[in-house]
Design an enzyme around this catalytic site. Structure first.
Site, PDB file in Angstrom:
ATOM      1  N   ASP A  40      69.543  50.914  40.411  1.00 53.55           N
ATOM      2  CA  ASP A  40      69.683  49.823  41.531  1.00 53.55           C
ATOM      3  C   ASP A  40      68.651  50.104  42.601  1.00 53.55           C
ATOM      4  OD1 ASP A  40      70.193  52.454  42.671  1.00 53.55           O
ATOM      5  OD2 ASP A  40      72.148  52.075  43.495  1.00 53.55           O
ATOM      6  N   HIS A 247      39.463  52.382  36.163  1.00 49.93           N
ATOM      7  CA  HIS A 247      40.927  52.008  36.894  1.00 49.93           C
ATOM      8  C   HIS A 247      41.408  53.448  37.046  1.00 49.93           C
ATOM      9  CE1 HIS A 247      40.607  47.591  35.960  1.00 49.93           C
ATOM     10  NE2 HIS A 247      40.065  47.781  36.901  1.00 49.93           N
ATOM     11  N   ASP A 264      38.376  54.393  46.041  1.00 46.60           N
ATOM     12  CA  ASP A 264      38.296  53.186  46.070  1.00 46.60           C
ATOM     13  C   ASP A 264      39.651  52.797  46.564  1.00 46.60           C
ATOM     14  OD1 ASP A 264      38.303  50.365  45.755  1.00 46.60           O
ATOM     15  OD2 ASP A 264      37.422  50.103  43.941  1.00 46.60           O
ATOM     16  N   ASP A 275      39.006  46.402  50.795  1.00 50.51           N
ATOM     17  CA  ASP A 275      38.830  46.765  49.684  1.00 50.51           C
ATOM     18  C   ASP A 275      37.552  47.777  49.818  1.00 50.51           C
ATOM     19  OD1 ASP A 275      38.338  47.347  46.933  1.00 50.51           O
ATOM     20  OD2 ASP A 275      38.062  45.248  46.302  1.00 50.51           O
ATOM     21  N   HIS A 358      30.715  46.226  35.309  1.00 51.83           N
ATOM     22  CA  HIS A 358      31.444  45.428  35.878  1.00 51.83           C
ATOM     23  C   HIS A 358      30.838  44.641  36.804  1.00 51.83           C
ATOM     24  CE1 HIS A 358      31.519  47.653  39.552  1.00 51.83           C
ATOM     25  NE2 HIS A 358      31.620  48.613  39.142  1.00 51.83           N
ATOM     26  N   HIS A 362      34.110  40.070  44.101  1.00 52.02           N
ATOM     27  CA  HIS A 362      35.014  39.137  43.537  1.00 52.02           C
ATOM     28  C   HIS A 362      35.453  38.570  45.079  1.00 52.02           C
ATOM     29  CE1 HIS A 362      37.720  42.495  44.988  1.00 52.02           C
ATOM     30  NE2 HIS A 362      36.932  43.139  44.467  1.00 52.02           N
ATOM     31  N   ARG A 433      29.983  54.463  42.722  1.00 50.96           N
ATOM     32  CA  ARG A 433      30.224  52.934  43.293  1.00 50.96           C
ATOM     33  C   ARG A 433      30.188  52.778  44.786  1.00 50.96           C
ATOM     34  NH1 ARG A 433      34.242  51.759  40.480  1.00 50.96           N
ATOM     35  NH2 ARG A 433      35.755  51.807  41.966  1.00 50.96           N
TER      36      ARG A 433
HETATM   37  N1  GLY Z   1      39.835  47.843  44.001  1.00 46.66           N
HETATM   38  C1  GLY Z   1      39.518  46.924  43.129  1.00 46.66           C
HETATM   39  C2  GLY Z   1      38.219  46.364  43.093  1.00 46.66           C
HETATM   40  O1  GLY Z   1      37.263  47.080  43.647  1.00 46.66           O
HETATM   41  O2  GLY Z   1      38.009  45.457  42.569  1.00 46.66           O
HETATM   42 MN    MN Z   2      37.717  48.368  45.286  1.00 45.89          MN
HETATM   43 MN    MN Z   3      36.645  45.283  44.816  1.00 40.02          MN
END
Ligand code: GLY
Ligand code: MN
Ligand code: MN
Length: 465
Positions: A40, A247, A264, A275, A358, A362, A433
């Site tokens: 629940d 991820h 991140d 982000d 990648h 985005h 990154r």
């Molecule tokens: N945190 C997801 C990305 O950087 O796209």
């Molecule tokens: Mn990110």
């Molecule tokens: Mn991102």
């Protein structure tokens, strides 16, 4: 939680949308369903972004209908004092028209009875195709009720259109209210990153057993302490080799002296995401190989930032990043000149993909990977085909989106070095990154996440503090 944006702004968005529905167009926009976590207990409710964009309303169990002529009707949870004792305050249909400046409001219990009436004699029904599973079947049910009345002279809409196509385009351009919230969300997230960096160095200096979750705790504290509702996505706190798992989620791995930490993480504030990624030495001091890779990623980000401006294409920052990374991978020996050739060869053969797999950007907005076409509307027909050098598959290329003021995107190059033959050992298991959020302006872009430093020297200085 509710909105800090005046109700009139949402009314203006509804009017702009209504103007695009065409003569006889009706739009249906439900909020998100509540979802069970176990037994629940439900997952924390998060409203639907399209619905919120048009209403600023955060309660579950609601649906907005824009009828022909733009008349707005909100269906929402009815007042129920007993339920409100358990679950909290409900606005209710009586108070909704004034609070949300909608034309009419009814209980959700009336939705099935009233929707066929709102759809009767309409030419087209618009609803989001991609985001609400089961909605198409419900629309079909409402249309069937209209069809049952055609013998009495009712007309049934003959077309169904995807409302996302209109709303995605509107949401892609952030207005001043949205930009303001996103700046504030970014500032909170930047402080959170600083807190996590400092905690890491402090604990290691004290000889303590640092775990990824200690740093995650700092992020959560900073987010909530500044009034953010929750993280905008699952935070990545990756120590050492975990940074090479794109991820990875904050877990319990030890944060070791001499290794890097990749974080991140960004908060969601009043429905808008931030982000940010920073990669820093756990103890506050980069080693030589870490610094060499870090400076390369930063240089590639600087090239991408310079390429982010009104009139440029969405792909330009990515191409600028890849050009710098390709040359750097050769210079540092990650890729062998004798095998791969020149930087242009690295790009043409997509050899950089081994370490950078990648995209650089985005869209960012209410959703961390926000809506909006990545192809320039009007040029979608200009397709060309090429062969992917790695997979051999045929890819269709279309002209990427022209950047315009008010668009918000991330700029997030990286390098992830998994151990492999021919890859210098000093770089093994380093993952880096660097991610910032940019608002496109007429002359360039505004980086709204630089409240946390990005230069290696500045990161070391703040971790000494
Ligand atoms: N945190 C997801 C990305 O950087 O796209
Ligand atoms: Mn990110
Ligand atoms: Mn991102």
């Amino acid at each position: 939680m509710n909105t800090t944006v005046p109700a009139s702004v949402y009314a203006q968005r509804r009017a702009r949308l209504a103007a695009q529905l065409g003569a006889g167009g009706v739009a249906i926009v439900p909020t998100a369903p509540e979802r069970q976590r176990n037994r629940d207990s439900d997952f924390l409710f998060r409203h639907d972004s399209y619905f919120y964009y048009l209403t600023g309303f955060t309660e579950p169990g609601a649906c907005l209908v824009l009828a022909q002529g733009g008349q707005s009707t909100l269906f929402c949870q009815p007042k129920d004092l007993e339920r409100e004792v358990w679950d909290g305050y409900r606005l209710g249909p009586a108070a909704a028209p004034q609070a949300l400046v909608v034309d009419a409001a009814f209980s959700m219990a009336e939705l099935d009875a009233r929707l066929p009436r709102l759809l009767e004699n309409a030419a087209c029904v618009w609803y989001p195709f991609a985001t609400h599973s089961g909605l198409a079947a419900r629309v079909e049910g409402w249309l069937n009720t209209v069809r049952a009345r055609v013998r009495y002279g009712a007309l049934c809409p003959a077309a169904q259109n995807d409302l996302c196509t209109l709303l995605d385009e509107m949401r892609l351009f952030k207005d001043v209210h949205e930009q303001d919230i996103m700046r504030r969300a970014s500032a909170i997230s930047a402080q959170a990153h600083i807190r996590a960096m400092q905690r890491s160095a402090c604990m290691l200096r004290a000889g303590e057993d640092v775990r990824e979750y200690h740093l995650d705790a700092e992020l959560l504290h900073a987010f909530r302490d500044a009034g953010s509702q929750y993280p905008a996505y699952g935070s990545i706190v990756a120590a050492g080799a975990n940074a090479c798992v794109l991820h990875y989620r904050a877990d319990a791995a030890p944060v070791r002296d001499g290794e890097l930490v990749l974080i991140d993480a960004g908060c969601e504030l009043d429905s808008y995401a931030s982000d940010i990624t920073r990669t820093f030495p756990a103890n506050g001091k980069f080693t030589g190989p870490q610094r060499a890779l870090y400076d390369l990623v930063l240089a590639s980000q600087e090239a991408a930032v310079a390429a982010t401006k009104a009139g440029a294409r969405f792909n330009d920052p990515h191409d600028a990043t890849v050009a710098v990374l390709a040359q750097g991978m050769l210079d540092l020996g990650l890729l062998d000149k004798n095998k791969v050739g020149s930087a242009q060869d690295v790009i043409d053969k997509r050899a950089y993909f081994q370490f950078y797999m990648h995209r650089t950007s985005h869209w960012l907005g209410m959703d961390v990977h926000d809506c909006g076409s990545y192809v320039e509307p009007g040029e979608a027909g200009q397709a060309s085909e090429s062969k992917d050098p790695l997979s051999g598959e045929t890819i269709t290329n279309r002209p990427s989106r022209v950047l315009r003021p008010g668009m918000v995107l991330t700029i997030e190059p990286g390098i992830y070095v998994r151990p492999a033959e021919g890859v210098p050992e000093q770089f093994h298991n380093i993952g880096i990154r660097i991610e910032d959020d940019a608002i496109v302006t007429a002359t360039g872009c505004e980086l709204i996440t630089r409240g946390v430093p990005v230069k290696a020297d500045e990161i070391e200085a703040l971790m000494r503090a």
